[in-house]
Design a protein around this motif. Sequence first.
Motif, short mmCIF file in Angstrom:
data_model
loop_
_atom_site.label_atom_id
_atom_site.label_comp_id
_atom_site.label_asym_id
_atom_site.label_seq_id
_atom_site.Cartn_x
_atom_site.Cartn_y
_atom_site.Cartn_z
N ARG A 1 0.86 -1.17 0.00
CA ARG A 1 0.00 0.00 0.00
C ARG A 1 0.90 1.23 0.00
O ARG A 1 1.89 1.29 0.73
N ILE A 2 0.58 2.20 -0.82
CA ILE A 2 1.35 3.44 -0.85
C ILE A 2 0.41 4.59 -0.49
O ILE A 2 -0.67 4.72 -1.07
N ILE A 3 0.80 5.39 0.49
CA ILE A 3 0.00 6.55 0.87
C ILE A 3 0.42 7.71 -0.04
O ILE A 3 1.58 8.14 -0.02
N LEU A 4 -0.49 8.18 -0.88
CA LEU A 4 -0.15 9.26 -1.81
C LEU A 4 -0.28 10.63 -1.15
O LEU A 4 0.55 11.51 -1.35
N ASN A 5 -1.33 10.82 -0.40
CA ASN A 5 -1.58 12.11 0.24
C ASN A 5 -2.25 11.89 1.57
O ASN A 5 -3.00 10.94 1.73
N GLN A 6 -1.98 12.76 2.51
CA GLN A 6 -2.69 12.71 3.78
C GLN A 6 -2.73 14.12 4.36
O GLN A 6 -1.83 14.92 4.10
N GLY A 7 -3.78 14.39 5.11
CA GLY A 7 -3.85 15.70 5.74
C GLY A 7 -5.26 16.03 6.16
O GLY A 7 -6.22 15.31 5.85
N THR A 8 -5.38 17.12 6.91
CA THR A 8 -6.71 17.55 7.33
C THR A 8 -7.29 18.43 6.23
O THR A 8 -6.57 18.95 5.38
N LEU A 9 -8.61 18.58 6.24
CA LEU A 9 -9.27 19.44 5.26
C LEU A 9 -8.77 20.88 5.38
O LEU A 9 -8.66 21.59 4.38
N ASP A 10 -8.48 21.29 6.61
CA ASP A 10 -7.96 22.65 6.82
C ASP A 10 -6.66 22.86 6.07
O ASP A 10 -6.44 23.90 5.45
N GLN A 11 -5.77 21.85 6.12
CA GLN A 11 -4.50 21.95 5.40
C GLN A 11 -4.74 22.02 3.90
O GLN A 11 -4.10 22.79 3.19
N MET A 12 -5.70 21.22 3.43
CA MET A 12 -5.99 21.22 2.00
C MET A 12 -6.56 22.57 1.58
O MET A 12 -6.24 23.09 0.52
N ARG A 13 -7.39 23.12 2.45
CA ARG A 13 -8.00 24.41 2.16
C ARG A 13 -6.93 25.50 2.07
O ARG A 13 -6.92 26.32 1.15
N ALA A 14 -5.99 25.46 3.03
CA ALA A 14 -4.92 26.46 3.04
C ALA A 14 -4.09 26.37 1.76
O ALA A 14 -3.74 27.38 1.15
N ALA A 15 -3.80 25.14 1.34
CA ALA A 15 -3.00 24.96 0.13
C ALA A 15 -3.79 25.43 -1.10
O ALA A 15 -3.25 26.05 -2.01
N TYR A 16 -5.10 25.13 -1.10
CA TYR A 16 -5.95 25.48 -2.23
C TYR A 16 -6.01 26.99 -2.44
O TYR A 16 -6.00 27.49 -3.56
N TYR A 17 -6.05 27.75 -1.35
CA TYR A 17 -6.20 29.21 -1.45
C TYR A 17 -4.87 29.95 -1.32
O TYR A 17 -4.85 31.15 -1.12
N ARG A 18 -3.74 29.21 -1.43
CA ARG A 18 -2.46 29.86 -1.24
C ARG A 18 -2.25 31.02 -2.22
O ARG A 18 -1.81 32.09 -1.85
#
Lengths: 437, 408
Positions: B261-278
Motif C-alpha cells: 500500500r502506498i500513501i499518496l496524500n494525507q492531511g486535514t481538510l484545513d490543510q488542504m483548504r490552506a493549500a488550495y487558497y495559497r
Amino acid sequence: MFAYYFDLALRSFRRNKVLTALMVLAIALGIGASMTTLTVFHVLSGDPIPTKSDRLFYPQLDPATMNGYTPGEEPEEQMTRYDAEELLRQKRAMRQAMMTGGSVAVVPEKAGLTPFYVDARYTSADFFPMFETPFLFGGGWSAAEDARHDRVVVLSKELNERVFAGGNSVGRSIRLGDAEFRVVGVLDAWRPVPKFYDLTSQNFGVPEQAFLPFSTSRDLRMERNGSMNCWANIGGDDPEGNTGVNAPCAWIQYWVELESPAQAKEYLQYLRDYSEQQRASGRFERPTNVRLRNVMEWLAFQEVVPRDVRMQVWLAFGFLLVCLLNTVGLLLAKFLRRANEIGVRRALGASRRAIFAQCLVEAGTVGLAGGVLGLGLAWLGLWALRQQSSGVADILHLDLPMLATTFVLSVVASMLAGLVPAWQACQLAPAMQLKSQ
Amino acid sequence: MELRPILSTLRRHKTASALIVLEIALSCAIICNALFLISGRLERMDRPSGMAEEELVRVQVTGVGTDDNATARTESDLALLRAIPGVKSASIVNQVVYDGSSWNSGVNLSPDQTHITLSASIYLGDAKLPETMGLKLVAGRTFNPDEMVKWAVANSPGYDAAPPVAIITTDMAKKLWPGEDPIGKTLYSWGDAGTRVVGVVEQLARPNEIGGAAAHYYSMLLPIEPDYTVGGRYLVRTEPGRREEVLKAAVDVLQKNGPTRIILNQGTLDQMRAAYYRQDRSMAWMLVIVCVALLVVTALGIVGLASFWVQQRTKQIGVRRALGATRTQILRYFQTENFLLATAGIVLGMMMAYGLNQVLMAKAELPRLPALYLPVGALVLWLLGQLSVLGPARRAAAVPPAVATRSV
C-alpha cells in the motif's frame, strides 16, 4: 564635464542627506517591486524550447457529436486515441508523437524497500528527438519498439539516482507496477518552463520521471492522469472503457514537428482533409474545425501566464509611477532650493544647457543608486517568493537580461523624472537670484 | 480661514502642486481598486464548502499493480477506519473539495437536449458519505442501502444503466427548476435513462473552479460506491480536536491492510483548504504591501515638498507673524493648503479609480467597484495628507517673527 557634474551631484547629496535618501528609497521601492513582478512574468512567459518553438505544432480536431454543438467554438483541446494513433500511423510530419500523463509504481528490487509512485509519460518514439531531451546515458526508443509494444523505459535523472544511484543503468531492468521494463536511456536535467507539451495538469510542473511507449502502457492498463473529455456514453463492451481506441473521449496530447514554419499551411490542409474523410466515413459529425498552433500560440491560447501575475506587473508599474512622481517633486524641491548656486553658475558663464545637463546627471545618479538598492529589494522579493512551495517557486531567478533591464529602467526612469525639475532649474534668471542675496 | 492667499501661492507653484495632486490621485485610484481586489480574494477564501471541514481528514491510498479484490479490500479498509477510536464516520469518495481533481458531467432536463443545462461535479461514495462529509440535508432523504451500486459492477463491460437516484445542491436545484420543488423531478446525466432527485443538500462545493463562481455549488451525489482503485480517497470524520491522532492511526491502518500500500496524500481538510487558497492569500498580501508602500511613498512626497515650501517661505511666515498672525493661524495655513491639494487629488483619483476599474472589468472580468470604496479611499488620503503635513506645518508655526527683520 560629466565627471565634474557627477562630483557636484555627490556633493549635493552630502548636503541634503535626508532628501536624497528619500528619493533613492522611493526609486528603489518602485524598481524593486517592478523587477520582482517583471521577473516572474518573464520566467512564466518564456519560450520553453527556443530552438524550434516555431516548428512544433499542436494539431486539434473536432471529433465530438452534434450534441452541444455551437458554430464557431474551439475544437476539442485533446485528441481521441483513435485519431492520434491514425495520424501517427500516417506520419505526415517530419516528426510526431502522441502522449498522455500517467503514474506508475516503482518497485525496488531489494525486498523490504517500499514501492513508490512516480509520474510517467506514455508516448511514442519521436518524443525525444522532437523535444530535444538531453540524455545522460543511452537514448530514446524507436518506432519499431513502439510497434512491438516493448517494455522499455527512459528514466529521469532523478529517478535514476533514486533507483540506480546515478550509475549508467542502460540495459538494466526496473519493475514498474506488475511488469519488468528494460532501461534504454536516462535523461539529463530537463526542465522546460512552462511544461508546454501537456498543459492539462500543472503548467509549470517538472517533467515526468519515467517515459515508456504508449502502446505498452495500454497493454498493461497503466494508470493515466490528466483531463479527459467524453461526449457520449462509452460503448458497453470495450474492456478498456474510456481509454479504448473507439471511446468517444479526448485525452491524448499530439505534437508534430515540421521542417519549416511555412509547412504549417500544408499540414493544416492535411488535417482538414483527414477531418473530411472522417466525416465522410461517419465518425465525425461536426463540420470540419481544425487548428494548428505552434508552441507560443498554444501557450497564449491556453493562457498559461496566470492573470494574477499580469495584474501584479501592472500594479507594480503603477506603484513605480507614483514613486517617480514623488521623485519629480523631490528633485524639483532640491534644484530650486539651490537657486542661488545655479544663479552664480549662470552668472559666471554656464549655459542653460550646462545647468540642464548637470541636473540630469544628478537625477541619473539618484536613479543608479535607486537601481542598486532596488536590485537588492527585487532579489529579496524573489527570495521571498521562492520560499513559497508553489510549482514555479524554484525557477524564479534574476537572469542577465533582467539585471540589465533593472539598471536601464531605473536610470531612464529617474532621468525622465529629472526632466521637468531640470527644465525649471535652467529657466531661472540669474539676475533675480543674485539680487536677493 | 481665508482661502485666497493659499490659492494664489499655489498658483505660483503650479508644477509642484500638480505633482502632489497627481501623486495623491494615482495613489487613491490604485488603493481603491486594490482594496476592492483584496476584499474579493477574502470573500473567495471565505466560501464554505458545505462540509464539516474542522472535523475531516483525508488519506489517499493506492496499491501496486492490479487488484482483483479491490471491492473487498475497500470494505475492510472502511471497517478498519470506522473502528479507530475518535472516528465518527468514514467513507470512500471519488473526489474531495480542494483536491483539484474532479469528475464532471453535463446535466439535462430532457433526454434529447442538444445543449446541456449545466455541468455538475459528480461525487461518488458509499451510503454514509453525506454523513461523513457533514452535509446539511434541506429536503428529501439520503440514499437507501439498496440503491447503492458497486463501482466494479457499474464499470463492468455491458453495464449501461443510469443511476436511478441522485442528491443535488440547492444551487443546482434552483438552476434546474427555479421556484419548484426538486424532489421527485428527473434529470438526465449519466446514461440515457433519467435520474430521480431524492434529496437536496444546502451546499457542496466542487473540487476546483471549473465553470466559474456561478457553478461553484453545482454538485451531485450519485449512489455508486467506488473502490480504492478509483483515486483511493478516504474521508474520515473525527470527534472535534482528535484529527491529528486519527489521521496517524488511519494512515497506519491503511498501510497495513494489503500487501503493498502506498500513501499518496494525507492531511486535514484545513490543510488542504490552506493549500488550495495559497495563490489568493499571497495575492491579497501582495496587494496589502503595495497599498502600504503607496501610502508611505505618498506621505514621504508630501513631507518632502511641504518642508521645502516651509523653508522657502520662512521669511514670508516671519512677516506674517510680525504683522500679528498667531502660531495657530500659520499651522492652519499649511493644513488648509494640504487639504486643498488632497481634495483636488482625491477628486481626480476617484475618476481614475473608476477608469481603472473599467479596465479591470474588461481585462480581468472583475465586478464593478462598489461606490463605498471611494469615500473610504478619500478618507484614508485626507488623513494621510494631514498627518504628513503636520511636521512641516509645526516647524512653520515655530518660525519666530524676528525672522522678518533679518535680511538673509
